[in-house]
Design a protein around this motif. Sequence first.
Motif, PDB file in Angstrom:
ATOM      1  N   ALA A  16       0.837  -1.209   0.000  1.00  0.00           N
ATOM      2  CA  ALA A  16       0.000   0.000   0.000  1.00  0.00           C
ATOM      3  C   ALA A  16       0.869   1.254   0.000  1.00  0.00           C
ATOM      4  O   ALA A  16       1.991   1.249   0.508  1.00  0.00           O
ATOM      5  N   SER A  17       0.335   2.320  -0.545  1.00  0.00           N
ATOM      6  CA  SER A  17       1.029   3.609  -0.474  1.00  0.00           C
ATOM      7  C   SER A  17       0.652   4.353   0.795  1.00  0.00           C
ATOM      8  O   SER A  17       1.450   5.148   1.313  1.00  0.00           O
ATOM      9  N   ASP A  18      -0.572   4.096   1.315  1.00  0.00           N
ATOM     10  CA  ASP A  18      -1.059   4.827   2.479  1.00  0.00           C
ATOM     11  C   ASP A  18      -1.909   3.927   3.383  1.00  0.00           C
ATOM     12  O   ASP A  18      -2.606   3.026   2.898  1.00  0.00           O
ATOM     13  N   LEU A  19      -1.874   4.234   4.670  1.00  0.00           N
ATOM     14  CA  LEU A  19      -2.812   3.694   5.652  1.00  0.00           C
ATOM     15  C   LEU A  19      -3.684   4.842   6.135  1.00  0.00           C
ATOM     16  O   LEU A  19      -3.168   5.899   6.515  1.00  0.00           O
ATOM     17  N   HIS A  20      -5.004   4.648   6.121  1.00  0.00           N
ATOM     18  CA  HIS A  20      -5.957   5.659   6.595  1.00  0.00           C
ATOM     19  C   HIS A  20      -6.639   5.142   7.863  1.00  0.00           C
ATOM     20  O   HIS A  20      -7.186   4.038   7.856  1.00  0.00           O
ATOM     21  N   ILE A  21      -6.595   5.948   8.915  1.00  0.00           N
ATOM     22  CA  ILE A  21      -7.357   5.604  10.120  1.00  0.00           C
ATOM     23  C   ILE A  21      -8.134   6.829  10.576  1.00  0.00           C
ATOM     24  O   ILE A  21      -7.679   7.964  10.430  1.00  0.00           O
ATOM     25  N   GLN A  22      -9.310   6.605  11.122  1.00  0.00           N
ATOM     26  CA  GLN A  22     -10.080   7.681  11.731  1.00  0.00           C
ATOM     27  C   GLN A  22     -11.172   7.075  12.617  1.00  0.00           C
ATOM     28  O   GLN A  22     -11.519   5.897  12.494  1.00  0.00           O
ATOM     29  N   GLU A  23     -11.668   7.900  13.501  1.00  0.00           N
ATOM     30  CA  GLU A  23     -12.699   7.448  14.434  1.00  0.00           C
ATOM     31  C   GLU A  23     -13.956   7.012  13.695  1.00  0.00           C
ATOM     32  O   GLU A  23     -14.341   7.607  12.687  1.00  0.00           O
ATOM     33  N   ASN A  24     -14.587   5.959  14.218  1.00  0.00           N
ATOM     34  CA  ASN A  24     -15.852   5.444  13.697  1.00  0.00           C
ATOM     35  C   ASN A  24     -15.749   4.951  12.260  1.00  0.00           C
ATOM     36  O   ASN A  24     -16.705   5.031  11.488  1.00  0.00           O
ATOM     37  N   SER A  25     -14.576   4.438  11.891  1.00  0.00           N
ATOM     38  CA  SER A  25     -14.389   3.884  10.555  1.00  0.00           C
ATOM     39  C   SER A  25     -13.416   2.721  10.627  1.00  0.00           C
ATOM     40  O   SER A  25     -12.528   2.685  11.485  1.00  0.00           O
TER      41      SER A  25
END
Length: 355
Positions: A16-25
């Motif tokens: 992967a080029s990026d990891l995305h994290i955020q609340e409620n997801s």
Amino acid sequence: MLTLENLLRQAVEKGASDLHIQENSCPALRIQGKIRFLDIDELDDKAVAEMILPLMNEEDYQTFLTMGDVDFAYNCPGLSRFRVNAFNHYGGRGAVFRVIPNEVPTLSKLGLPKVLKDIAESTKGLVLVTGPTGCGKSTTVAAMLNHINYTRTDHIITVEDPIEFIHPIAKSFLEQRELGRHAHNFADALKASLRESPDVLMVGEMRDLDTINQALRASETGHLVLATLHTSSVTQTLARIVDIFPPEEQSQVRSLLSGSLKAIICQQLIPRCNGGGRVAAMEIMLMNSSMSGIIREGKTSQIRSFLMMGRSEGMQTLDLHLAYLLHTRQISMSVAEEYCTDIEVIKYHDQLFED
């Protein structure tokens, strides 16, 4: 137990080029330009806070509180280095982790046009690498710096936000500085660097008038300056630089550019055939007497024609490079048609590149 290291390891292992994290997801990876959600439960506010807040130093944390977002680099021992943007949004906190390979890329391994090696061997002038966010600008610049570092005995200074690739000291003496830690802003760092006898300067991004002005002055006084901009074509790049200055100074700026600009490289990352990753498609302008006159006189509408005529020198429009990538079976016709601006160039790709 789900940890940030677990998620980052998945990002690296899956390419992967990026990891995305955020609340409620659910966490997500960007693979070959597409978002792919991981089969993991949604993250709550506590989990996200425990993942991103400990990574920040006090200055980063204060910026995060006051500005709502912050950029910094994170090194995960034994795994990789990451460029991080932590942010607040409607749903709470989040962050994007860009994977930075441990090994500095080379021009040959990236498969970039051979003319980029010639550009990197320049000893003075302004070289701009442009394109949208996530198009690989930093990687291209790093590869050019790597070539200089291993072939010349120069003094190289980089100013980055944040530092991404870590360059070893090879034949060149190399210093890397990061905004917020080693420098207040790009313009001031550039100005200070000129007092330190540099041969090559790298500016992470030309964001404002002061930085652009300092970069132009540095390139005019015999230094090689590499910098990035968020523009998508040669014409747009020139317009962005000139238009940021007051109207009464724009004629002088065009004159400065005509004398100090060495090359503009505008790139996009294009999906390869059969899901084999992505390849950089580039529009490349090199300075010669004809191009210098066009820039000085502000006749930017003629640039596309001169890029087509300059193929023997290494110049190319984006459409020409797409046609080449299609001819060499690196991309599909549907992808070429999606990214091109002149379908006629794409249609005749085999005739354009007959041996």
